[in-house]
Scaffold this active site. Sequence first.
Site: not given
Length: 286
Positions: A60, A83, A153, A198, A257
């Site tokens: 994170r 990832r 990201h 978002d 991003e």
Amino acid sequence: MISLRSGRGGLPFLALGTSDGATADIYLHGAHITSWRPAGGEEALFLSDRAVFAAGEAIRGGVPVVFPQFSDRGPLPKHGFARTLTWEWVNEDEAHTAERAVLRLTDSPATRALWPQEFTLELTVTPRESALTIEISVENRGTAELSFSTALHTYLRIDEIAAVTVTGLEGTHYRSKPEGVEDEVDQAAQLEIRGEIDRVYRNAPREITVTDPAAARTIRVASEGFQDAVVWNPGARLAAAMADMDDEEYRAMLCVEAAQVESPVTLAPGASWRAAQLLRCTPIAP
Ligand code: TA6
């Protein structure tokens, strides 16, 4: 100089330091950049105090590499598998004097079980003076077409989200999950982050600027070869529900991003694709 060290959770990472004083840490797990300090500056990437460093888990913060699927838009694990897999370090120079790090992920039984494609994915990370350049390339090494989505990201480290403004997105079309809209036009000359955001911006501008007055700096996020841009902050409610983020940490981050998610890239056998994101920190004069 570049050196391979043992990091959190016993996972190996590359510690990269350049002659001008910039540094970056990149875990082989996910080719995940967890730290970037521009020359003479403060840490510019957010990393959660509760980030988990373990095989198979996403970290994170930093810069997770989203590939070959964005979010839950498909049958693969959320944001794909890149990832959470171990990448290989392409050691370009035995004397370890390199000023960039190159990492590579190729298909394996684990990736082919999820996604039956032969590919090479490469990430090149170059810190230099006040900037960090992240280049990504994908090559189709198979005999059939392949399609993918991807994003860098990037979790920018922020001093206080309530004071942040984001410029460059005015007039750009976006879709937004929390607002439940598919196609809206951003009307804000200066976007302020008030709670959860978002958004996937389509055909995003090549440069977005995040101004963080509390940190007395701006971070410019420029991209090349990516069509879209994502802006994400979980806000207080979602952050409180996240196991790997402290309740108040949403105030200390903003994801901006560089992304290719609205129209996946399709590569013929033998073809390749590349794109780049460039972050640059600039102090705000007092
Ligand atoms: O890029 C934005 C997003 O897709 C959000 O919807 C949010 O879920 C975020 O990524 C983080 O995803 P993660 O799987 O890392 O929790």
